[in-house]
Design an enzyme around this catalytic site. Sequence first.
Site, PDB file in Angstrom:
ATOM      1  N   TRP A 219       0.798  -1.215  -0.003  1.00  0.00           N
ATOM      2  CA  TRP A 219      -0.014  -0.068   0.017  1.00  0.00           C
ATOM      3  C   TRP A 219       0.866   1.351  -0.118  1.00  0.00           C
ATOM      4  O   TRP A 219       0.638   2.180  -0.755  1.00  0.00           O
ATOM      5  CB  TRP A 219      -1.040   0.071   1.143  1.00  0.00           C
ATOM      6  CG  TRP A 219      -1.759   1.291   1.372  1.00  0.00           C
ATOM      7  CD1 TRP A 219      -3.047   1.486   0.794  1.00  0.00           C
ATOM      8  CD2 TRP A 219      -1.592   2.388   1.839  1.00  0.00           C
ATOM      9  NE1 TRP A 219      -3.672   2.615   0.991  1.00  0.00           N
ATOM     10  CE2 TRP A 219      -2.716   3.242   1.662  1.00  0.00           C
ATOM     11  CE3 TRP A 219      -0.642   2.844   2.768  1.00  0.00           C
ATOM     12  CZ2 TRP A 219      -2.757   4.393   2.381  1.00  0.00           C
ATOM     13  CZ3 TRP A 219      -0.782   4.187   3.304  1.00  0.00           C
ATOM     14  CH2 TRP A 219      -2.027   4.875   3.211  1.00  0.00           C
ATOM     15  N   ASP A 220       1.911   1.337   1.115  1.00  0.00           N
ATOM     16  CA  ASP A 220       2.417   2.673   1.017  1.00  0.00           C
ATOM     17  C   ASP A 220       3.549   2.658  -0.234  1.00  0.00           C
ATOM     18  O   ASP A 220       3.831   3.868  -0.660  1.00  0.00           O
ATOM     19  CB  ASP A 220       3.386   2.703   2.298  1.00  0.00           C
ATOM     20  CG  ASP A 220       4.191   1.459   2.593  1.00  0.00           C
ATOM     21  OD1 ASP A 220       3.738   0.482   2.027  1.00  0.00           O
ATOM     22  OD2 ASP A 220       4.831   1.505   3.600  1.00  0.00           O
ATOM     23  N   THR A 221       4.118   1.540  -0.882  1.00  0.00           N
ATOM     24  CA  THR A 221       4.660   1.780  -1.854  1.00  0.00           C
ATOM     25  C   THR A 221       3.862   2.415  -3.000  1.00  0.00           C
ATOM     26  O   THR A 221       4.350   3.207  -3.892  1.00  0.00           O
ATOM     27  CB  THR A 221       5.447   0.319  -2.341  1.00  0.00           C
ATOM     28  OG1 THR A 221       6.341  -0.177  -1.191  1.00  0.00           O
ATOM     29  CG2 THR A 221       5.900   0.407  -3.507  1.00  0.00           C
TER      30      THR A 221
END
Length: 631
Positions: A219-221
Amino acid sequence: MSGPADGSETADMAAGVAESDAEVTGPAGGSTPKSVEVSVVLPAYNEEESIEETVRTTLSVLASFLKPGSFEVIVAEDGCADRTPEIADRLARELPPVRHYHSDERLGRGGALEQAFAAAHGETLVYFDTDLATDMKHLEELVTTVRSGDADVATGSRWMPGNVADRPAKRGIPSKGYNGAVRLFLRTGLRDHQCGFKAVSREAFEAVHDDVEDRHWFWDTELLVRAQREGFRVREFPVDWQPRGDSKVDLVRDVFGMGSQIIRTWWQLSVQPRITRRTSLVASVLLVSLALVLSTQYLDFSAVITNIGAADPLLIGAATLVYVLSWPIRGLRYRDILAELGFTERLGFLTGAVFISQTGNLVFPARAGDAVRAYVVKARRGIPYPSGFASLAAERVFDLLTITTLAGVVLLGYTATGQLAQVVESVTGAPESGRIAVFVAMFVGAVAIAAVAGIVLSARSERNRVRGLVTRFSSDSYADFVAGVLERFVGDVQKVGGDPTAFSRVGATSLFIWTLDVATAALVLAAFSPGLAPATLVSVCFFAVSVGNLAKVLPLTPGGVGLYEAAFTLLVVGLTPLSSSVALGAAIVDHAVKNAVTVVGGVVSMLALNVSLTTAVEETEEVEEEGVEVS
C-alpha cells in the site's frame, strides 16, 4: 470502531460506517478537530506487549516540537486477537489526544492505514511501525518536511548513505531485491520504498488514495509511486533503524504478492495508457503479418490456394447453412440466461444482439465487442448495465466449460485408444518422447475435466467456497484479488446454476451450439476430400475446433484471426495424415465461413435495431471506466 465517547470514537471500519464528529479533548485546555494539524496513525495488529509504550513515547516526542492540542495519535487496530483493543480503549480514555479505531475483520495493513487517514483531522498525515524500529529522533524531521511544505510526501530510508541500519541477511537481501524491482519497473528513483516511517500531506493523500488498490504491504509503496506520477514532491532522508522482534512479512507469500503488485502497477501506469484502440489494431495486424511471413518458410501457400479452389462448393454451402442454424440457438440460450436474471425478451431481438456483439469482436481487438451487447440491451430494452454484463459473463462461462470439456474428452479418447500415442510417435520419431508427451496430454485432459467438474459443482452449490479455498494458501492482497476474480466467475454461473432446470437447459444449448460449430468445420474439411473415415473426421474436428476456440480466448487479434487457424492446422496435421496445406486451407475456409455469417448477421441486426457499433464500443468503455466491471 469502538471506544467510549470521552476520547475513543465508535465506528466499524470493516462495515464502512463513518466515524462520528465528536470532539477530541486536548491535553491543555481542550482542542477541536479543526485545531489538529498533525495526525499520527499507529497500525496495530496483536501488539499488546508494545502498544502502550509506543503510544506514550509517540505523545512525548510529538509534544517536544508541537503545540498542545495540535496533534492526535490514532491507534488503527486491525482485527486483533489479543488484548490490543482493550489497551487502546483505555489509552483513549486516559489520554485526550489518543483515538482508537477498531475493525472486527482484518483490513490489511494498507486498508487500516487508509481508513484511519481518511478519518484523521490533521493536514499532515504520519504513520510509523509500532515496534519503533526507526529511531524516534527522526520524527520531527519527518513531520516538519511535509508540514512546512518542503515536500508533499516524506519517507525514511534505511539504504541511503548516512544511516545506521542493522539488517540481517534474511531481511536485507529480499529488501534490496524488492526496492530494485520497484525502481526498475516503476522508475521512482527512491532507495527504500517500504520503510515504515512516512508522512503525506492531506492534499496528496486525497489526490491519489482512491487509485491505490493494494490493501496490505504494498500500500505505501503504491502511494509513493502514484504521488510521484501525479507530480507531488517526494523526499527521502536517511534514518537509523534497528529491527525489533520478528517481521510480520511472510518472505514467500508476501514477497510474491508484492512482486505481483509491482507488475500490476507497472501495467496500469506504463502500459495500459498506451494501449489505445488504434495501437491494438496496428499491433494485431503486425502480429498476423509476422506470422504469415514466418509461415512462408515451411508452408507452400500456392498449394493452400489451390486446395481452397478445389474444395467442394456444395459442402461449403452446407457448412454455411449449418452455421446459420446455430445463431437462433445462441439467442435462445441468451434468453434463458436473462430470464434467470429477471428479464424476458423476444428471441429475434436477442439473436440480433448476439450477432452485433460478435461482429464487434471481429472489428475491434481485445474482444471489445463483448461489452457491446450490454449496450444494446440497455439502449434498446432498458436492461441495466450490471445485468447485461453479468449475463454476458455467464454465457462466456458456459462457452468455456463446454469447449474445455469437449477438448478434454476427445483428448482422453485419443489417449485411451492409443491413436494419440501413434501420432506423437510418428511426429517426434522417438517412442520414449512420444510416451512422455501422451502422459502429459492425458494429465492435461484430466485436469481440464476436473476443473470443469469443480466449477460446476461449486456453481450448483448455494455457497461460494472460492475465497476460503484461496485464503488457505495466502491471505495477502494479491490472493484477495485472485479470490475476487474467481468468486465473480463462479458467481456468474450460480446465477443460472441455482435452478437445475435452467442450468441443464443452458448447458444443453451450449453443447448444441458448439456441436453445430464442429459440424460446420467437419463439412468444410470434408469439402477438401481428405479421405478420412467419418468417425475420424468428426473426432478430429471436435478436438481442433475446441482447442482453436480456446486459443481465441487470448485477445491478441480481432476475432482471433490467425490464432484459430494456427491451432486448427497444427492439430489436424498431428492427428491425421493430411498435409499442412490441406489443413490450413480447411482452417481458413472454416473461419471465413463463420466470420462471414457473423458479419452479415451483424450488419442486418445493426440496421434493424438502429445500432452504431462505434458508438456502442465508446459507450461501454465509458461505463467500464466509471467502475462497472465486465467479468
